[in-house]
Design a protein around this motif. Structure first.
Motif, PDB file in Angstrom:
ATOM      1  N   LEU A  41       0.863  -1.171   0.000  1.00 18.99           N
ATOM      2  CA  LEU A  41       0.000   0.000   0.000  1.00 18.99           C
ATOM      3  C   LEU A  41       0.901   1.223   0.000  1.00 18.99           C
ATOM      4  CD1 LEU A  41      -2.727   1.431   0.262  1.00 18.99           C
ATOM      5  CD2 LEU A  41      -2.562   1.096   2.744  1.00 18.99           C
ATOM      6  N   GLY A  42       0.773   2.037  -1.026  1.00 15.36           N
ATOM      7  CA  GLY A  42       1.569   3.254  -1.116  1.00 15.36           C
ATOM      8  C   GLY A  42       0.665   4.435  -1.425  1.00 15.36           C
ATOM      9  N   TRP A  43       0.907   5.561  -0.743  1.00 17.77           N
ATOM     10  CA  TRP A  43       0.118   6.764  -1.022  1.00 17.77           C
ATOM     11  C   TRP A  43       0.872   7.998  -0.568  1.00 17.77           C
ATOM     12  CZ3 TRP A  43      -0.413   4.069   3.425  1.00 17.77           C
ATOM     13  CH2 TRP A  43      -0.612   4.761   4.610  1.00 17.77           C
ATOM     14  N   ARG A  44       0.493   9.129  -1.175  1.00 14.54           N
ATOM     15  CA  ARG A  44       1.009  10.437  -0.777  1.00 14.54           C
ATOM     16  C   ARG A  44       0.000  11.046   0.181  1.00 14.54           C
ATOM     17  NH1 ARG A  44       4.791  12.256  -5.018  1.00 14.54           N
ATOM     18  NH2 ARG A  44       5.024  14.161  -3.832  1.00 14.54           N
ATOM     19  N   ASP A  45       0.487  11.713   1.198  1.00 16.12           N
ATOM     20  CA  ASP A  45      -0.375  12.337   2.190  1.00 16.12           C
ATOM     21  C   ASP A  45      -1.023  13.574   1.576  1.00 16.12           C
ATOM     22  OD1 ASP A  45      -1.449  13.727   4.428  1.00 16.12           O
ATOM     23  OD2 ASP A  45      -0.015  12.716   5.731  1.00 16.12           O
ATOM     24  N   PRO A  46      -2.360  13.593   1.462  1.00 17.16           N
ATOM     25  CA  PRO A  46      -3.012  14.749   0.834  1.00 17.16           C
ATOM     26  C   PRO A  46      -2.802  16.051   1.607  1.00 17.16           C
ATOM     27  CG  PRO A  46      -4.645  13.142   1.587  1.00 17.16           C
ATOM     28  CD  PRO A  46      -3.289  12.554   1.835  1.00 17.16           C
ATOM     29  N   LYS A  47      -2.518  15.963   2.896  1.00 18.95           N
ATOM     30  CA  LYS A  47      -2.290  17.176   3.693  1.00 18.95           C
ATOM     31  C   LYS A  47      -0.827  17.605   3.691  1.00 18.95           C
ATOM     32  CE  LYS A  47      -6.183  16.505   6.776  1.00 18.95           C
ATOM     33  NZ  LYS A  47      -6.609  16.244   8.166  1.00 18.95           N
ATOM     34  N   ALA A  48       0.061  16.722   3.281  1.00 17.27           N
ATOM     35  CA  ALA A  48       1.497  17.004   3.218  1.00 17.27           C
ATOM     36  C   ALA A  48       2.047  16.300   1.979  1.00 17.27           C
ATOM     37  CB  ALA A  48       2.191  16.514   4.483  1.00 17.27           C
ATOM     38  N   PRO A  49       1.863  16.880   0.782  1.00 19.12           N
ATOM     39  CA  PRO A  49       2.178  16.194  -0.477  1.00 19.12           C
ATOM     40  C   PRO A  49       3.624  15.723  -0.640  1.00 19.12           C
ATOM     41  CG  PRO A  49       0.960  18.226  -0.871  1.00 19.12           C
ATOM     42  CD  PRO A  49       1.288  18.199   0.580  1.00 19.12           C
ATOM     43  N   ALA A  50       4.558  16.297   0.103  1.00 20.43           N
ATOM     44  CA  ALA A  50       5.944  15.838  -0.003  1.00 20.43           C
ATOM     45  C   ALA A  50       6.171  14.565   0.811  1.00 20.43           C
ATOM     46  CB  ALA A  50       6.911  16.925   0.463  1.00 20.43           C
ATOM     47  N   ARG A  51       5.166  14.151   1.573  1.00 19.16           N
ATOM     48  CA  ARG A  51       5.275  12.963   2.418  1.00 19.16           C
ATOM     49  C   ARG A  51       4.501  11.815   1.786  1.00 19.16           C
ATOM     50  NH1 ARG A  51       3.134  14.478   7.651  1.00 19.16           N
ATOM     51  NH2 ARG A  51       4.916  15.838   7.665  1.00 19.16           N
ATOM     52  N   GLY A  52       5.075  10.629   1.850  1.00 18.85           N
ATOM     53  CA  GLY A  52       4.413   9.432   1.350  1.00 18.85           C
ATOM     54  C   GLY A  52       4.601   8.296   2.332  1.00 18.85           C
ATOM     55  N   TYR A  53       3.877   7.220   2.068  1.00 17.67           N
ATOM     56  CA  TYR A  53       3.915   6.077   2.968  1.00 17.67           C
ATOM     57  C   TYR A  53       3.913   4.794   2.157  1.00 17.67           C
ATOM     58  CZ  TYR A  53       2.271   9.804   5.984  1.00 17.67           C
ATOM     59  OH  TYR A  53       2.137  10.998   6.640  1.00 17.67           O
ATOM     60  N   LEU A  54       4.697   3.825   2.610  1.00 16.45           N
ATOM     61  CA  LEU A  54       4.720   2.493   2.025  1.00 16.45           C
ATOM     62  C   LEU A  54       4.411   1.514   3.151  1.00 16.45           C
ATOM     63  CD1 LEU A  54       8.136   2.686   0.099  1.00 16.45           C
ATOM     64  CD2 LEU A  54       5.875   3.249  -0.779  1.00 16.45           C
ATOM     65  N   VAL A  55       3.420   0.669   2.949  1.00 10.46           N
ATOM     66  CA  VAL A  55       3.085  -0.370   3.916  1.00 10.46           C
ATOM     67  C   VAL A  55       3.272  -1.692   3.176  1.00 10.46           C
ATOM     68  CG1 VAL A  55       1.319  -1.318   5.435  1.00 10.46           C
ATOM     69  CG2 VAL A  55       1.499   1.165   5.125  1.00 10.46           C
ATOM     70  N   VAL A  56       4.275  -2.464   3.611  1.00  9.54           N
ATOM     71  CA  VAL A  56       4.741  -3.629   2.870  1.00  9.54           C
ATOM     72  C   VAL A  56       4.485  -4.910   3.670  1.00  9.54           C
ATOM     73  CG1 VAL A  56       6.744  -4.671   1.742  1.00  9.54           C
ATOM     74  CG2 VAL A  56       6.553  -2.167   1.878  1.00  9.54           C
ATOM     75  N   PRO A  57       3.738  -5.865   3.080  1.00 14.22           N
ATOM     76  CA  PRO A  57       3.584  -7.159   3.759  1.00 14.22           C
ATOM     77  C   PRO A  57       4.882  -7.957   3.632  1.00 14.22           C
ATOM     78  CG  PRO A  57       2.429  -7.191   1.661  1.00 14.22           C
ATOM     79  CD  PRO A  57       2.991  -5.807   1.833  1.00 14.22           C
ATOM     80  N   ARG A  58       5.318  -8.520   4.758  1.00 15.54           N
ATOM     81  CA  ARG A  58       6.552  -9.299   4.785  1.00 15.54           C
ATOM     82  C   ARG A  58       6.313 -10.542   5.616  1.00 15.54           C
ATOM     83  NH1 ARG A  58      10.699  -6.454   7.456  1.00 15.54           N
ATOM     84  NH2 ARG A  58      12.223  -7.391   6.076  1.00 15.54           N
ATOM     85  N   GLU A  59       7.238 -11.468   5.570  1.00 16.30           N
ATOM     86  CA  GLU A  59       7.098 -12.703   6.354  1.00 16.30           C
ATOM     87  C   GLU A  59       6.951 -12.409   7.838  1.00 16.30           C
ATOM     88  OE1 GLU A  59       9.857 -15.868   5.668  1.00 16.30           O
ATOM     89  OE2 GLU A  59       9.752 -15.609   3.492  1.00 16.30           O
ATOM     90  N   ALA A  60       7.672 -11.412   8.324  1.00 16.02           N
ATOM     91  CA  ALA A  60       7.645 -11.074   9.746  1.00 16.02           C
ATOM     92  C   ALA A  60       6.430 -10.224  10.121  1.00 16.02           C
ATOM     93  CB  ALA A  60       8.928 -10.345  10.122  1.00 16.02           C
ATOM     94  N   GLY A  61       5.601  -9.882   9.153  1.00 15.98           N
ATOM     95  CA  GLY A  61       4.446  -9.016   9.395  1.00 15.98           C
ATOM     96  C   GLY A  61       4.491  -7.812   8.480  1.00 15.98           C
ATOM     97  N   VAL A  62       3.632  -6.885   8.723  1.00 11.59           N
ATOM     98  CA  VAL A  62       3.534  -5.697   7.881  1.00 11.59           C
ATOM     99  C   VAL A  62       4.517  -4.640   8.385  1.00 11.59           C
ATOM    100  CG1 VAL A  62       1.982  -3.909   7.037  1.00 11.59           C
ATOM    101  CG2 VAL A  62       1.113  -6.191   7.431  1.00 11.59           C
ATOM    102  N   THR A  63       5.249  -4.015   7.460  1.00 13.19           N
ATOM    103  CA  THR A  63       6.205  -2.970   7.804  1.00 13.19           C
ATOM    104  C   THR A  63       5.809  -1.690   7.102  1.00 13.19           C
ATOM    105  OG1 THR A  63       7.986  -4.597   8.035  1.00 13.19           O
ATOM    106  CG2 THR A  63       8.634  -2.293   7.763  1.00 13.19           C
ATOM    107  N   GLY A  64       5.623  -0.629   7.879  1.00 12.97           N
ATOM    108  CA  GLY A  64       5.303   0.681   7.327  1.00 12.97           C
ATOM    109  C   GLY A  64       6.528   1.569   7.333  1.00 12.97           C
ATOM    110  N   ILE A  65       6.703   2.315   6.243  1.00 11.56           N
ATOM    111  CA  ILE A  65       7.846   3.213   6.101  1.00 11.56           C
ATOM    112  C   ILE A  65       7.339   4.559   5.622  1.00 11.56           C
ATOM    113  CG2 ILE A  65       9.982   3.651   4.830  1.00 11.56           C
ATOM    114  CD1 ILE A  65      10.299   0.618   4.601  1.00 11.56           C
ATOM    115  N   ALA A  66       7.695   5.606   6.338  1.00 13.57           N
ATOM    116  CA  ALA A  66       7.396   6.969   5.903  1.00 13.57           C
ATOM    117  C   ALA A  66       8.529   7.424   4.992  1.00 13.57           C
ATOM    118  CB  ALA A  66       7.269   7.898   7.101  1.00 13.57           C
TER     119      ALA A  66
END
Length: 162
Positions: A41-66
């Motif tokens: 899941l990847g998206w740009r923050d509509p309130k802060a367009p220079a910021r984005g987020y990646l939420v990646v499913p992995r074997e150890a669970g889901v990892t979110g990265i700003a």
């Protein structure tokens, strides 16, 4: 990708402060996401367009990265290639996204970066569900492109975590 709740997404972030995660705006269409077509899941923050987020499913669970990107500045010409999905775009549709490393390395200011589709929709490009403006020269099957995307995502997440 399996559907996630807002709370699961917020708990997954490894390189963000609690206040940043709390202030994060979820995608506008969160209730209608095509989860079955997403490798992450990847998206740009509509309130802060220079910021984005990646939420990646992995074997150890889901990892979110700003991630953050700089303003594009003056218009540029040419084409660029996403490092994750290898989709060619107009140069303005590929951005250098930088992620603070997790843990003490991130607190010390260390970051990693990579060029990614500016709309963070790699999953849709590799499946042919969204068409880039630039004609693509490859004839690689979507299944192979998806596999490569997953491998590159894992590498990027690993760089953030180390």
């Amino acid at each position: 990708m399996q559907p996630l709740t807002a709370e699961e997404i917020r708990r997954s972030f490894v390189n963000s402060s609690k206040s940043l995660v709390k202030a994060m705006t979820l995608p506008r269409d969160f209730g209608e996401l095509p989860w079955e077509s997403l490798d992450y899941l990847g998206w740009r923050d509509p309130k802060a367009p220079a910021r984005g987020y990646l939420v990646v499913p992995r074997e150890a669970g889901v990892t979110g990265i700003a991630v953050n990107t700089a303003a594009s500045g003056k218009p540029r010409r040419g084409t660029g290639l996403c490092d994750l999905c290898s989709t060619a775009h107009q140069i303005t549709e590929v951005s250098l996204f930088v992620a603070r490393r997790a843990g003490s390395a991130g607190k010390a200011g260390n970051t990693v970066g990579t060029y990614i589709c500016a709309d963070l929709a790699c999953s849709l490009y590799v499946r042919g569900l969204r068409d880039p403006e630039v004609p693509q020269g490859d004839t690689i099957l979507p299944e192979l492109r998806t596999e490569r995307l997953t491998e590159r995502l894992e590498t990027f997440v690993g760089r953030v975590l180390t």
